[in-house]
Design a protein around this motif. Structure first.
Motif, PDB file in Angstrom:
ATOM      1  N   THR A 256     -27.432 -48.616 -12.294  1.00 29.86           N
ATOM      2  CA  THR A 256     -26.934 -47.300 -12.129  1.00 29.86           C
ATOM      3  C   THR A 256     -27.760 -46.532 -12.763  1.00 29.86           C
ATOM      4  O   THR A 256     -29.037 -47.047 -13.146  1.00 29.86           O
ATOM      5  N   PHE A 257     -27.606 -45.675 -13.729  1.00 25.11           N
ATOM      6  CA  PHE A 257     -28.572 -44.375 -14.268  1.00 25.11           C
ATOM      7  C   PHE A 257     -29.022 -45.117 -15.327  1.00 25.11           C
ATOM      8  O   PHE A 257     -30.341 -45.121 -15.681  1.00 25.11           O
ATOM      9  N   LEU A 258     -28.238 -45.755 -16.354  1.00 26.85           N
ATOM     10  CA  LEU A 258     -28.344 -47.036 -16.970  1.00 26.85           C
ATOM     11  C   LEU A 258     -28.917 -47.867 -17.228  1.00 26.85           C
ATOM     12  O   LEU A 258     -30.180 -47.873 -18.072  1.00 26.85           O
ATOM     13  N   GLN A 259     -28.469 -48.615 -16.240  1.00 27.86           N
ATOM     14  CA  GLN A 259     -29.447 -49.474 -15.807  1.00 27.86           C
ATOM     15  C   GLN A 259     -31.082 -49.447 -15.457  1.00 27.86           C
ATOM     16  O   GLN A 259     -31.912 -49.917 -16.118  1.00 27.86           O
ATOM     17  N   VAL A 260     -30.877 -48.255 -14.749  1.00 24.33           N
ATOM     18  CA  VAL A 260     -32.390 -47.595 -14.143  1.00 24.33           C
ATOM     19  C   VAL A 260     -32.997 -47.058 -15.308  1.00 24.33           C
ATOM     20  O   VAL A 260     -34.449 -47.336 -15.714  1.00 24.33           O
ATOM     21  N   LEU A 261     -32.596 -46.679 -16.589  1.00 24.53           N
ATOM     22  CA  LEU A 261     -33.059 -45.756 -17.598  1.00 24.53           C
ATOM     23  C   LEU A 261     -33.411 -47.436 -18.318  1.00 24.53           C
ATOM     24  O   LEU A 261     -34.843 -46.865 -19.304  1.00 24.53           O
TER      25      LEU A 261
ATOM     26  N   GLN B  61     -39.640 -44.598  -8.516  1.00 31.13           N
ATOM     27  CA  GLN B  61     -39.549 -45.864  -9.095  1.00 31.13           C
ATOM     28  C   GLN B  61     -37.923 -46.101  -9.056  1.00 31.13           C
ATOM     29  O   GLN B  61     -37.245 -46.916  -9.328  1.00 31.13           O
ATOM     30  N   SER B  62     -37.789 -45.066  -9.996  1.00 25.36           N
ATOM     31  CA  SER B  62     -36.304 -44.193  -9.697  1.00 25.36           C
ATOM     32  C   SER B  62     -35.093 -44.404  -8.477  1.00 25.36           C
ATOM     33  O   SER B  62     -34.799 -45.330  -9.230  1.00 25.36           O
ATOM     34  N   GLU B  63     -36.002 -43.666  -7.972  1.00 27.58           N
ATOM     35  CA  GLU B  63     -35.217 -43.852  -6.719  1.00 27.58           C
ATOM     36  C   GLU B  63     -35.602 -45.327  -5.200  1.00 27.58           C
ATOM     37  O   GLU B  63     -33.740 -45.490  -5.385  1.00 27.58           O
ATOM     38  N   ALA B  64     -35.849 -45.955  -5.988  1.00 27.59           N
ATOM     39  CA  ALA B  64     -35.713 -47.052  -5.256  1.00 27.59           C
ATOM     40  C   ALA B  64     -34.591 -48.099  -6.087  1.00 27.59           C
ATOM     41  O   ALA B  64     -34.078 -49.280  -5.589  1.00 27.59           O
ATOM     42  N   ALA B  65     -35.052 -48.051  -7.193  1.00 30.75           N
ATOM     43  CA  ALA B  65     -34.101 -48.422  -8.387  1.00 30.75           C
ATOM     44  C   ALA B  65     -32.570 -48.627  -8.064  1.00 30.75           C
ATOM     45  O   ALA B  65     -31.290 -49.438  -7.123  1.00 30.75           O
ATOM     46  N   ARG B  66     -32.342 -47.370  -7.618  1.00 38.46           N
ATOM     47  CA  ARG B  66     -31.276 -45.937  -7.411  1.00 38.46           C
ATOM     48  C   ARG B  66     -30.407 -46.695  -6.121  1.00 38.46           C
ATOM     49  O   ARG B  66     -29.325 -47.397  -4.869  1.00 38.46           O
TER      50      ARG B  66
END
Length: 215
Positions: free
Chosen positions: A126-131, A116-121
């Motif tokens: 950005t890292f903050l948005q993913v988090l 899910q994190s990889e798809a968001a990136r």
């Protein structure tokens, strides 16, 4: 037995009211600081990971009494004194508890699928948005039971503040001894008071577990 409570009602009321205030303020601040520290621990920036790891490892292995002693006595010698005993107690509880909240939140983050994190990136987040948008909302669903346990421990830890001039529930036995009241009955009523405060947390935990459960 009841007279011990009724004859000293104001003392019990004021003590537990301050305990509740300490708990609520420290809990909110601990959740914020603990989440920030968890973000540091999973950050791609090595310096931030080092800060988060160092903070958690130091505070988790430091007795809470020493944290209180530093803020009430040591900090004053370093010109870092806090305005009131209440806020010094809040600071000590927050600094200590946030280390445990951090580990709970980090464990929740680790339950979220890396895909899910990889798809968001991949779509440019950005890292903050993913988090904040993808990871944390799912992580908090998984950490309701352990987070509730940390908060219950925080509520009980407020009694340590009594040893540092914060007149909360933990200070009641000393005041009752000065009045010549039965200490055993005093402790029984304090225990009942804490059970009354903890019960809503337990019920809230069970309700949140049902609400966040994944079929």
């Amino acid at each position: 037995m009841l007279s011990v409570l009724t004859d000293n009602w104001e003392l019990f009321r004021d003590g537990f009211w301050l305990t509740l205030r300490l708990f609520v303020v420290a809990a909110l601040l601990s959740l914020v600081l603990g989440t920030v520290l968890a973000a540091f621990r999973v950050s791609p920036v090595p310096a931030l990971r080092g800060i988060g790891t160092g903070y958690v490892n130091t505070l988790r292995n430091t007795p809470l009494t020493l944290v209180f002693a530093f803020l009430f006595f040591g900090a004053a010698k370093m010109q870092l004194s806090l305005p009131t005993f209440f806020w010094a107690g809040v600071a000590a509880l927050t600094i200590y508890t946030s280390a445990f909240v951090c580990e709970v939140v980090r464990s929740g983050i680790n339950t979220v699928s890396p895909g899910q994190s990889e798809a968001a990136r991949a779509v440019g987040m950005t890292f903050l948005q993913v988090l904040t948008i993808v990871v944390l909302p799912q992580a908090y669903r998984a950490i309701v039971p352990p987070l509730a346990s940390v908060l219950i421990a925080l509520l009980k830890n407020t009694t340590i503040a009594a040893g540092f001039s914060v007149l909360e529930a933990g200070s009641i036995p000393a005041a009752m001894a000065e009045r010549g009241e039965n200490q055993m009955l005093t402790l029984v009523w304090i225990t009942i008071g804490f059970l009354i405060l903890i019960t809503p947390l337990v019920l809230l935990q069970r309700w949140a577990e049902r609400r966040t459960a994944v079929a």
